[in-house]
Design a protein around this motif. Structure first.
Motif, PDB file in Angstrom:
ATOM      1  N   ASN A   1      10.002  32.756  49.088  1.00  0.00           N
ATOM      2  CA  ASN A   1      11.034  32.247  49.930  1.00  0.00           C
ATOM      3  C   ASN A   1      10.935  31.046  50.840  1.00  0.00           C
ATOM      4  O   ASN A   1      12.005  30.203  50.953  1.00  0.00           O
ATOM      5  CB  ASN A   1      11.511  33.417  50.947  1.00  0.00           C
ATOM      6  CG  ASN A   1      12.832  33.367  51.370  1.00  0.00           C
ATOM      7  OD1 ASN A   1      13.148  32.380  52.336  1.00  0.00           O
ATOM      8  ND2 ASN A   1      13.901  34.166  50.987  1.00  0.00           N
ATOM      9  N   GLN A   2       9.789  30.685  51.330  1.00  0.00           N
ATOM     10  CA  GLN A   2       9.797  29.784  52.418  1.00  0.00           C
ATOM     11  C   GLN A   2       8.970  28.580  51.846  1.00  0.00           C
ATOM     12  O   GLN A   2       9.154  27.333  52.455  1.00  0.00           O
ATOM     13  CB  GLN A   2       8.797  30.261  53.491  1.00  0.00           C
ATOM     14  CG  GLN A   2       9.429  31.367  54.217  1.00  0.00           C
ATOM     15  CD  GLN A   2      10.780  31.000  54.836  1.00  0.00           C
ATOM     16  OE1 GLN A   2      11.007  29.982  55.449  1.00  0.00           O
ATOM     17  NE2 GLN A   2      11.888  31.666  54.689  1.00  0.00           N
ATOM     18  N   LEU A   3       8.132  28.511  50.710  1.00  0.00           N
ATOM     19  CA  LEU A   3       7.327  27.282  50.242  1.00  0.00           C
ATOM     20  C   LEU A   3       8.384  26.295  49.724  1.00  0.00           C
ATOM     21  O   LEU A   3       9.271  26.818  49.011  1.00  0.00           O
ATOM     22  CB  LEU A   3       6.346  27.742  49.320  1.00  0.00           C
ATOM     23  CG  LEU A   3       5.015  28.622  49.968  1.00  0.00           C
ATOM     24  CD1 LEU A   3       4.127  28.983  48.705  1.00  0.00           C
ATOM     25  CD2 LEU A   3       4.340  27.771  50.923  1.00  0.00           C
ATOM     26  N   GLU A   4       8.100  25.229  49.971  1.00  0.00           N
ATOM     27  CA  GLU A   4       9.077  23.941  49.454  1.00  0.00           C
ATOM     28  C   GLU A   4       8.250  23.124  48.380  1.00  0.00           C
ATOM     29  O   GLU A   4       9.061  22.384  47.551  1.00  0.00           O
ATOM     30  CB  GLU A   4       9.389  22.983  50.566  1.00  0.00           C
ATOM     31  CG  GLU A   4      10.206  23.653  51.777  1.00  0.00           C
ATOM     32  CD  GLU A   4      11.548  24.135  51.320  1.00  0.00           C
ATOM     33  OE1 GLU A   4      12.109  23.676  50.559  1.00  0.00           O
ATOM     34  OE2 GLU A   4      11.920  24.850  52.066  1.00  0.00           O
ATOM     35  N   CYS A   5       6.818  23.678  48.186  1.00  0.00           N
ATOM     36  CA  CYS A   5       6.414  22.859  47.073  1.00  0.00           C
ATOM     37  C   CYS A   5       6.549  23.432  45.492  1.00  0.00           C
ATOM     38  O   CYS A   5       7.243  24.564  45.650  1.00  0.00           O
ATOM     39  CB  CYS A   5       4.897  22.905  47.206  1.00  0.00           C
ATOM     40  SG  CYS A   5       4.368  24.739  47.433  1.00  0.00           S
ATOM     41  N   PRO A   6       6.213  22.957  44.581  1.00  0.00           N
ATOM     42  CA  PRO A   6       6.342  23.562  43.231  1.00  0.00           C
ATOM     43  C   PRO A   6       5.687  24.916  43.341  1.00  0.00           C
ATOM     44  O   PRO A   6       4.444  24.858  43.869  1.00  0.00           O
ATOM     45  CB  PRO A   6       5.488  22.661  42.398  1.00  0.00           C
ATOM     46  CG  PRO A   6       5.613  21.290  42.909  1.00  0.00           C
ATOM     47  CD  PRO A   6       5.416  21.782  44.285  1.00  0.00           C
ATOM     48  N   LYS A   7       6.272  26.087  42.922  1.00  0.00           N
ATOM     49  CA  LYS A   7       5.839  27.482  43.140  1.00  0.00           C
ATOM     50  C   LYS A   7       6.463  28.291  41.965  1.00  0.00           C
ATOM     51  O   LYS A   7       7.273  28.005  41.253  1.00  0.00           O
ATOM     52  CB  LYS A   7       6.291  27.954  44.135  1.00  0.00           C
ATOM     53  CG  LYS A   7       7.908  27.915  44.382  1.00  0.00           C
ATOM     54  CD  LYS A   7       8.223  28.159  45.904  1.00  0.00           C
ATOM     55  CE  LYS A   7       9.956  28.057  45.831  1.00  0.00           C
ATOM     56  NZ  LYS A   7      10.344  28.092  47.318  1.00  0.00           N
TER      57      LYS A   7
END
Length: 362
Positions: free
Chosen positions: A86-92
């Protein structure tokens, strides 16, 4: 973990030693200086620097590299998958299966996946720069559980359900930020065309107009299973029929469901309560009541030390008999509940052996 920390050194992996050094002496020194982790944890029961220094939620933006998240619903850490995706802004990308605390190609309960194949594709795409189409995969793959009475055993080889894949994100509780003294909140919701939300479903078909007093017996929780499911086929990790613990709890039930209900994200409950002591806890369990057998199947649970109801960093003792408005977030779920079953919300003031008993029953 203590048994792993106390293992003897392996001759191939023990660094910094001479060939004629005695491994037994190194092992003896290790054992003589070994301190159980519980010793440190008991000294840091609040959210202080000891916990903050290794906590990702302090600043998600510090992570910029691609991230592959793997978790299981029988593992203690499954809710962290929801938070990170939900919170990571990187490729995931996240894969959340039914497993315990093992690698998903070998963990129980199944079904297992080809984890090494997944990992090779991920590394080829992000490390080697090979355009194998991995970047087009949906960011979240979750095994939707279908609870049933055949799985009410302490050892379960395989869970029933199906894999679902989507790019939308699960619900995320504001309570997590509030108690950890964060002000950030992202109101992100999943695409309702792919899976429906019923986490705010009205559980109680009757309205309680008076206070209900409850002290749960200390043995409440014996049907809980292992909070940290180890993922081995011979380990009795799985929660069993919850009716015994329900009988020691204050319970609220829904009417029978008129159609299948899909739940995904973090269930939460808001309570108005008071305590007869300055310390106390509340355990909240969400269970499915099977239509024919009336068996109680655990769906999700949440436990709150009531002195932490405002902050994990700055707990406050309770004022006896004062009414508090408390919100308890349960563990993340992805389930499909069948037509005809009922939902049961069970509240207890103890949950042994997962939670240590208080010095005074409350």
């Amino acid at each position: 973990m203590l048994k792993y920390l106390s293992l003897p050194p392996h001759p191939l992996y023990q660094g910094g030693i001479e060939k004629d050094c005695h491994l037994f002496d190194i092992w003896k020194e290790r054992l003589n200086n070994l301190i159980p982790l519980d010793y440190y944890w008991m000294q840091h029961q609040n959210r202080d620097k000891y916990w903050r220094h290794g906590s990702i939620c302090e600043d998600y933006s510090k992570i910029s590299c691609p991230v592959l998240l793997i978790g299981g619903f029988s593992d203690l850490y499954n809710s962290s998958i929801f938070r990170l995706i939900n919170q990571l802004e990187c490729p995931k990308r996240a894969i959340l299966g039914p497993w315990g605390h093992q690698w998903p190609d070998d963990a129980y309960p199944g079904p297992q996946i080809g984890f090494l194949q997944e990992l090779v594709q991920w590394l080829d795409y992000y490390i080697k720069g090979i355009d194998n189409g991995y970047g087009n995969k949906q960011i979240l793959s979750v095994f939707q559980l279908h609870p049933n009475i055949d799985e009410l055993h302490s050892i379960v080889k395989e869970r029933k359900g199906k894999w679902i894949h989507f790019n939308s994100l699960p619900s995320y509780p504001y309570e997590h930020f509030q108690r950890n003294d964060h002000l950030i909140y992202k109101n992100q919701q999943i695409d309702t065309k792919q899976i429906q939300y019923y986490l705010s479903f009205q559980l109680c078909h009757s309205i309680w107009t008076s206070f209900t007093y409850r002290i749960s017996p200390q043995e409440t929780g014996l049907s809980s299973g292992n909070l940290l499911g180890l993922g081995f086929i011979d380990k009795p990790d799985h929660p069993t029929d919850q009716r015994e613990d329900d009988g020691r709890s204050l319970c609220f039930e829904s009417l029978p469901l008129h159609h299948d209900y899909e739940l995904f994200g973090f269930p939460f409950v808001k309570l108005n309560l008071s305590s007869n002591s300055k310390n106390g806890l509340i355990c909240v369990r969400l269970c499915m009541i099977e239509e024919k057998s009336s068996s109680s199947i655990l769906i999700s649970r949440g436990i709150l030390n009531l002195t932490h109801y405002k902050s994990h960093e700055h707990p406050q003792q309770l004022n006896v008999d004062e009414i508090y408005n408390v919100e308890v977030t349960l563990s993340g779920v992805c389930v499909c509940l069948p037509t005809g079953c009922r939902l049961r919300l069970s509240l207890s003031t103890s949950y042994w052996p997962i939670v240590w008993p208080s010095s005074q029953l409350s």
